[in-house]
Design a protein around this motif. Sequence first.
Motif, mmCIF file in Angstrom:
data_model
loop_
_atom_site.group_PDB
_atom_site.id
_atom_site.type_symbol
_atom_site.label_atom_id
_atom_site.label_comp_id
_atom_site.label_asym_id
_atom_site.label_seq_id
_atom_site.Cartn_x
_atom_site.Cartn_y
_atom_site.Cartn_z
ATOM 1 N N GLN A 3 8.274 5.673 10.516
ATOM 2 C CA GLN A 3 8.534 6.276 9.212
ATOM 3 C C GLN A 3 8.398 5.235 8.117
ATOM 4 O OE1 GLN A 3 11.732 9.403 8.357
ATOM 5 N NE2 GLN A 3 12.713 7.594 7.497
ATOM 6 N N TRP A 4 7.869 5.666 6.981
ATOM 7 C CA TRP A 4 7.717 4.797 5.820
ATOM 8 C C TRP A 4 8.386 5.442 4.608
ATOM 9 C CZ3 TRP A 4 3.824 6.250 9.111
ATOM 10 C CH2 TRP A 4 3.283 5.243 9.919
ATOM 11 N N TRP B 257 7.457 9.527 4.656
ATOM 12 C CA TRP B 257 6.441 10.163 5.476
ATOM 13 C C TRP B 257 6.314 9.378 6.781
ATOM 14 C CZ3 TRP B 257 5.380 6.844 1.569
ATOM 15 C CH2 TRP B 257 4.518 5.784 1.827
ATOM 16 N N GLY B 258 5.921 10.067 7.801
ATOM 17 C CA GLY B 258 5.850 9.399 9.100
ATOM 18 C C GLY B 258 5.160 10.268 10.120
ATOM 19 N N GLU B 259 5.217 9.811 11.344
ATOM 20 C CA GLU B 259 4.598 10.537 12.441
ATOM 21 C C GLU B 259 5.441 10.383 13.699
ATOM 22 O OE1 GLU B 259 0.771 8.909 13.172
ATOM 23 O OE2 GLU B 259 1.530 7.027 13.988
ATOM 24 N N VAL C 27 8.781 18.724 5.580
ATOM 25 C CA VAL C 27 7.606 19.549 5.858
ATOM 26 C C VAL C 27 6.804 18.844 6.938
ATOM 27 C CG1 VAL C 27 5.541 20.635 4.926
ATOM 28 C CG2 VAL C 27 7.586 20.422 3.501
ATOM 29 N N ALA C 28 6.504 19.563 8.043
ATOM 30 C CA ALA C 28 5.816 18.968 9.189
ATOM 31 C C ALA C 28 4.444 19.599 9.353
ATOM 32 C CB ALA C 28 6.638 19.140 10.454
ATOM 33 N N TYR D 199 4.736 14.307 9.148
ATOM 34 C CA TYR D 199 5.713 15.002 8.309
ATOM 35 C C TYR D 199 5.897 14.274 6.982
ATOM 36 C CZ TYR D 199 9.025 11.417 9.887
ATOM 37 O OH TYR D 199 9.644 10.223 10.150
ATOM 38 N N LEU D 200 6.357 15.055 6.010
ATOM 39 C CA LEU D 200 6.702 14.556 4.689
ATOM 40 C C LEU D 200 8.121 14.992 4.387
ATOM 41 C CD1 LEU D 200 5.911 13.231 1.951
ATOM 42 C CD2 LEU D 200 5.159 15.498 1.214
ATOM 43 N N LYS D 201 8.961 14.048 3.974
ATOM 44 C CA LYS D 201 10.365 14.331 3.712
ATOM 45 C C LYS D 201 10.698 13.897 2.293
ATOM 46 C CE LYS D 201 15.011 13.353 5.462
ATOM 47 N NZ LYS D 201 15.806 12.573 6.452
#
Length: 428
Positions: free
Chosen positions: A313-314, A328-330, A295-296, A287-289
């Motif tokens: 998350q980074w 962004w993260g997973e 947005v996933a 995902y991107l935040k």
Amino acid sequence: MLSRLICYMRGYLCIRITGYSTERFLNACRHKGIYLWGLRAVSGAYEMNIPISGFRRLKPIIRKTGTKVTIVRKSGLPFYLYQYRKRKLFFVGVFCCVFLIFGMSRYIWNIDITGNLTRTDETLLEFLATKSVKNGMAKSEVDCQRIVKDIRKEYDDIIWVSASIRGTRLIIQVKENEDSAETTAYKEEDEPVKTPVDIVADRDCTLEDAIVRKGLLQAKIGKKVKKGDVLVSGQVPVNNDAGETVGYQYQISDADLTGKTVLKYKDSCENTYIRKEEPGIVKQEHYLKIGKVRVALGGIKNQYEHFTMTGEQWQLRLFDNFYFPVYWGERKAVPYIAHEEPYSQEEIQQILTQRFVSYCEDLEKKGVEIIENNVKIYTGSKTSEAKGRLTVRMPVGTEKKSELIKIPDPKEKEETGEQPDGNDGNSH
């Protein structure tokens, strides 16, 4: 490094010099103050770098020395912009990017807390949020002095706080008192004590030993005391020659007290456990935040009732202190099928016994001596329990502010008619 950056911003050329008087050409450039660098010999000629402004001054030197100058390569920002001059959207994007960076640099996008040991970052962040200190606030609204005062007022065990802004980060450093809050009242020996401190019983026990360094022992060795009873008083009476108390010396009591008491122990264990059967399926989501918009890509939904969730998350940043509200993260979901399996009688006893042994080891580390053990294991239909009592010898007593004793006023004694010899003044 700085000079090369300046040359790149202004633009420069790589030129090749051929002819019979290349040495005269170099000496003339030196005499005219034309900056050259990167000089190297290439196939009987010389190649070097020269600024655009210096290249425009070469015409009289070339005519005078009879050399030939060929442009090998053009480098620098002016040539780069000229090459892409027709791509207007690119320059619009660059302008918008610079504008956004400048705009976001005026806000706080990361709150970093260091030095907290007894509390998590989330706990302190929740407290700061109640004071309107959170990500996304303008840096002009950040009052570092107010943040320091609020944290120290809320948490008594935090003895030092520092708050500062670096880039888009709010850095909060705290230092906690490594000693317990009950021992913070100690002062230097030469400093007078204004508020005495007693040591009171923290549990019902029988006092077995007492080593008093400061204060006056109030309880007798071998006698039972109740929770809250004063064991060592911080008010030492001062008597006159007649044995009357005329005042008190205030002290912060200091003593090692040992008492015999009974501790209740109770622990329980389920007779069944959950065995996880993993079918080998892993659901993954990237995902991107950006701010509050998320947005996933992918999904973690599955038809299994139970699954284990992990994630990382980074946050986007430039250098060390320039953070952006971009993450962004997973996330990974590992489904499993839960099977309820029974423990054997031996396993239940082993689990409860191991927990009890760990409990006793923790007591021993705290200076508790176990005298008698009356803990037994009871097995039920659904749960099993280990419960009973432990007779122990352990340190007792906790500090508490002393309630000041009022010294009787001699005038009050005269009004009641009492005489020094004990008569009430009415005998004939």
